[in-house]
Design an enzyme around this catalytic site. Structure first.
Site, PDB file in Angstrom:
ATOM      1  N   ASP A  91      11.401 -32.318  93.287  1.00 43.80           N
ATOM      2  CA  ASP A  91      10.678 -32.309  94.543  1.00 43.80           C
ATOM      3  C   ASP A  91      11.413 -33.245  95.496  1.00 43.80           C
ATOM      4  O   ASP A  91      12.106 -34.168  95.071  1.00 43.80           O
ATOM      5  CB  ASP A  91       9.217 -32.751  94.328  1.00 43.80           C
ATOM      6  CG  ASP A  91       8.327 -32.326  95.501  1.00 43.80           C
ATOM      7  OD1 ASP A  91       7.104 -32.505  95.397  1.00 43.80           O
ATOM      8  OD2 ASP A  91       8.869 -31.820  96.509  1.00 43.80           O
ATOM      9  N   SER A  92      11.242 -32.993  96.794  1.00 46.69           N
ATOM     10  CA  SER A  92      12.128 -33.622  97.789  1.00 46.69           C
ATOM     11  C   SER A  92      11.688 -35.020  98.216  1.00 46.69           C
ATOM     12  O   SER A  92      12.471 -35.738  98.840  1.00 46.69           O
ATOM     13  CB  SER A  92      12.178 -32.725  99.033  1.00 46.69           C
ATOM     14  OG  SER A  92      10.855 -32.335  99.383  1.00 46.69           O
ATOM     15  N   GLY A  94       8.835 -35.972 100.144  1.00 45.15           N
ATOM     16  CA  GLY A  94       7.868 -36.128 101.227  1.00 45.15           C
ATOM     17  C   GLY A  94       6.447 -36.297 100.731  1.00 45.15           C
ATOM     18  O   GLY A  94       5.719 -37.196 101.156  1.00 45.15           O
ATOM     19  N   PHE A  95       6.054 -35.451  99.810  1.00 43.13           N
ATOM     20  CA  PHE A  95       4.677 -35.501  99.296  1.00 43.13           C
ATOM     21  C   PHE A  95       4.403 -36.833  98.607  1.00 43.13           C
ATOM     22  O   PHE A  95       3.362 -37.462  98.811  1.00 43.13           O
ATOM     23  CB  PHE A  95       4.453 -34.353  98.305  1.00 43.13           C
ATOM     24  CG  PHE A  95       3.056 -34.293  97.748  1.00 43.13           C
ATOM     25  CD1 PHE A  95       2.763 -34.861  96.515  1.00 43.13           C
ATOM     26  CD2 PHE A  95       2.037 -33.684  98.456  1.00 43.13           C
ATOM     27  CE1 PHE A  95       1.474 -34.812  95.998  1.00 43.13           C
ATOM     28  CE2 PHE A  95       0.750 -33.627  97.945  1.00 43.13           C
ATOM     29  CZ  PHE A  95       0.469 -34.192  96.713  1.00 43.13           C
ATOM     30  N   ASP A 146       9.846 -31.685 103.386  1.00 48.74           N
ATOM     31  CA  ASP A 146       8.779 -31.085 104.189  1.00 48.74           C
ATOM     32  C   ASP A 146       7.690 -32.124 104.413  1.00 48.74           C
ATOM     33  O   ASP A 146       7.725 -33.223 103.863  1.00 48.74           O
ATOM     34  CB  ASP A 146       8.189 -29.874 103.452  1.00 48.74           C
ATOM     35  CG  ASP A 146       7.492 -30.273 102.162  1.00 48.74           C
ATOM     36  OD1 ASP A 146       8.000 -31.201 101.485  1.00 48.74           O
ATOM     37  OD2 ASP A 146       6.449 -29.678 101.817  1.00 48.74           O
ATOM     38  N   GLY A 217       1.286 -27.540 100.499  1.00 50.77           N
ATOM     39  CA  GLY A 217       0.042 -27.751 101.237  1.00 50.77           C
ATOM     40  C   GLY A 217      -1.193 -27.282 100.516  1.00 50.77           C
ATOM     41  O   GLY A 217      -2.262 -27.152 101.115  1.00 50.77           O
ATOM     42  N   ASP A 267       4.071 -26.327  88.613  1.00 55.70           N
ATOM     43  CA  ASP A 267       4.225 -27.666  88.012  1.00 55.70           C
ATOM     44  C   ASP A 267       2.910 -28.412  88.194  1.00 55.70           C
ATOM     45  O   ASP A 267       2.211 -28.199  89.209  1.00 55.70           O
ATOM     46  CB  ASP A 267       5.350 -28.461  88.702  1.00 55.70           C
ATOM     47  CG  ASP A 267       4.822 -29.199  89.936  1.00 55.70           C
ATOM     48  OD1 ASP A 267       4.783 -28.562  91.004  1.00 55.70           O
ATOM     49  OD2 ASP A 267       4.426 -30.386  89.802  1.00 55.70           O
TER      50      ASP A 267
HETATM   51  N1  2YX Z   1      -4.276 -35.017  86.785  1.00 56.58           N
HETATM   52  C1  2YX Z   1      -3.950 -34.561  87.778  1.00 56.58           C
HETATM   53  C2  2YX Z   1      -3.531 -33.980  89.015  1.00 56.58           C
HETATM   54  C3  2YX Z   1      -3.136 -34.793  90.080  1.00 56.58           C
HETATM   55  C4  2YX Z   1      -2.775 -34.224  91.313  1.00 56.58           C
HETATM   56  C5  2YX Z   1      -2.811 -32.829  91.451  1.00 56.58           C
HETATM   57  C6  2YX Z   1      -2.504 -32.215  92.756  1.00 56.58           C
HETATM   58  C7  2YX Z   1      -1.030 -32.011  92.977  1.00 56.58           C
HETATM   59  N2  2YX Z   1      -0.968 -31.240  94.192  1.00 56.58           N
HETATM   60  C8  2YX Z   1       0.148 -31.050  94.899  1.00 56.58           C
HETATM   61  N3  2YX Z   1       1.366 -31.518  94.528  1.00 56.58           N
HETATM   62  C9  2YX Z   1       2.188 -31.171  95.571  1.00 56.58           C
HETATM   63  C10 2YX Z   1       3.540 -31.432  95.789  1.00 56.58           C
HETATM   64  C11 2YX Z   1       4.120 -31.009  97.007  1.00 56.58           C
HETATM   65  N4  2YX Z   1       5.445 -31.281  97.254  1.00 56.58           N
HETATM   66  C12 2YX Z   1       5.984 -30.940  98.452  1.00 56.58           C
HETATM   67  N5  2YX Z   1       7.290 -31.230  98.707  1.00 56.58           N
HETATM   68  N6  2YX Z   1       5.257 -30.291  99.404  1.00 56.58           N
HETATM   69  C13 2YX Z   1       3.962 -29.957  99.231  1.00 56.58           C
HETATM   70  O1  2YX Z   1       3.334 -29.374 100.165  1.00 56.58           O
HETATM   71  C14 2YX Z   1       3.342 -30.330  97.974  1.00 56.58           C
HETATM   72  C15 2YX Z   1       1.987 -30.043  97.733  1.00 56.58           C
HETATM   73  C16 2YX Z   1       1.427 -30.473  96.535  1.00 56.58           C
HETATM   74  N7  2YX Z   1       0.157 -30.406  96.080  1.00 56.58           N
HETATM   75  C17 2YX Z   1      -3.178 -32.013  90.386  1.00 56.58           C
HETATM   76  C18 2YX Z   1      -3.544 -32.588  89.159  1.00 56.58           C
END
Ligand code: 2YX
Length: 369
Positions: A91-92, A94-95, A146, A217, A267
């Protein structure tokens, strides 16, 4: 040999195939164990391999802070460093900056932040993120930088955010250098929960052109229904011949519903994080091994499993390990959960290949509610 994505069978919108990379083939739909700080927490790399995982996820944010991009490169890159010779997607950053770092300053150039480890100042730009992922970490599948639009943003805020991500996507593609022989670059679709903005974001990324398309998102608090509704309007906007990756997802039922809608890659930290806290996933739903009802349960979690953590230790033994706060408990349940996730992906791939995905989906929805 570059990347090739081949669909072998479809069942409705669900599809199964292979993403071939120079470091090995990825059977899709695929689940990627999360190896944030160059380790899948509490697991040895051989245990991870034994679960059948074809690819791991790494995090640029964590690795750039510790051990550092340049140090990792001096040590031969992430694959050599952690002893994983199959594909890695990173992953890059940003998140993770938004969910972990302190004192963040977002500009058109990129995001400035302070390390959550030692407070040191860092700047992450699309160009630096590509350099870290492609040249220093050496990952096989690289994500554009992003901005993950927060759930609850207004339509206008989501539009501004997706347009920033699209500009960063363009800069990421330029920094990546168009196409590379042995690495792939994925774009990340934003647009929050607004159908028109999801289409707008997908159109912008398709015009830039990527090797694969991630759906970002989501899994940010919108809930299962709104996630599914957003997938309903987003997946059809993505090219059929490229992999689709839903970031951060999810619970087993989330994986089934997203595969049903045409997603290929996933993931999530859930199987390992929940495992470290005593939650074990089974075909009949989750259990928490710390519950008193397991104190004298002589049976393993799943005697039919090929995973040693699932078929050998009794639930009483696992219960004991968690009560005694023995580290082995965290390893065994993480191992079991990753094995379960890989078995779920294998079951979905087989069902799609036989045109029986809807039967499997109906059975699992009924069981997992
Ligand atoms: N235990 C546990 C547990 C903790 C957190 C989550 C939610 C993870 N959600 C999530 N990861 C992301 C990574 C992301 N990476 C990037 N670069 N962009 C995203 O929009 C993005 C959105 C995401 N949404 C799910 C399960």
């Amino acid at each position: 040999m570059r990347f090739t994505f081949t669909c072998h069978a479809t069942d409705g919108h669900a599809r199964t195939g292979v993403l071939s990379t120079p470091r090995g083939d990825i059977r899709t739909p695929a689940f990627m164990p999360v190896g944030t700080a160059a380790t899948v927490k509490a697991m040895s790399i051989d245990q991870v391999k034994s679960t059948g995982a074809d690819i791991l996820l790494g995090n640029t944010y964590h690795l750039m802070l510790r051990p550092g991009g340049e140090r990792l490169a001096r040590l031969g890159g992430l694959h050599h460093f952690m002893g994983w010779d199959k594909p890695i997607l990173t992953d890059s950053g940003g998140f993770q900056v938004w969910s972990l770092a302190g004192l963040r300053k977002m500009t058109e150039a990129g995001v400035e932040f302070r390390s959550h480890i030692d407070g040191s100042r860092h700047m992450l730009t699309p160009e630096r993120s590509i350099e870290l992922q492609a040249d220093l970490i050496g990952s096989d599948i690289i994500m554009q930088l992003d901005e993950c639009t927060t759930f609850g943003s207004s339509h206008e805020e989501a539009l501004v955010s997706l347009e920033l991500s699209a500009r960063w996507g363009e800069r990421s593609k330029v920094a990546f250098g168009g196409t590379r022989a042995t690495q792939a670059l994925f774009g990340i679709v934003q647009g929050s929960v607004f159908p028109d903005l999801r289409k707008r974001s997908a159109d912008a990324l398709k015009s830039i052109g990527f090797d694969g398309y991630a759906i970002g998102g989501l899994a940010v608090g919108e809930g299962h229904q709104l996630m599914c509704q957003t997938l309903d309007v987003t997946v059809p906007e993505l090219p059929m011949d490229r992999p689709r990756y839903l970031m951060g997802v999810g619970k087993p039922i989330d994986l089934v519903e997203a595969v049903h809608r045409g997603v290929d890659m996933f993931d999530c930290v859930l199987p390992t994080r929940a495992g470290r806290h005593g939650q074990a996933w089974t075909w009949d739903g989750p259990i928490n091994i710390r519950n008193a009802r397991f104190a004298e349960d002589p049976d393993p979690i799943d005697p039919t499993s090929t995973c040693p953590a699932s078929s050998r230790p009794s639930k009483a033994y696992l219960h004991h390990l968690f009560k005694a706060e023995e580290i082995l408990g965290q390893t065994l349940l993480s191992w079991h959960n990753l094995g379960f996730y890989q078995d779920l992906m294998a079951a979905m791939r087989a069902a799609i290949a036989k045109g029986q995905f809807q039967d499997l989906r109906a059975r699992l929805r009924q069981r997992w509610g």
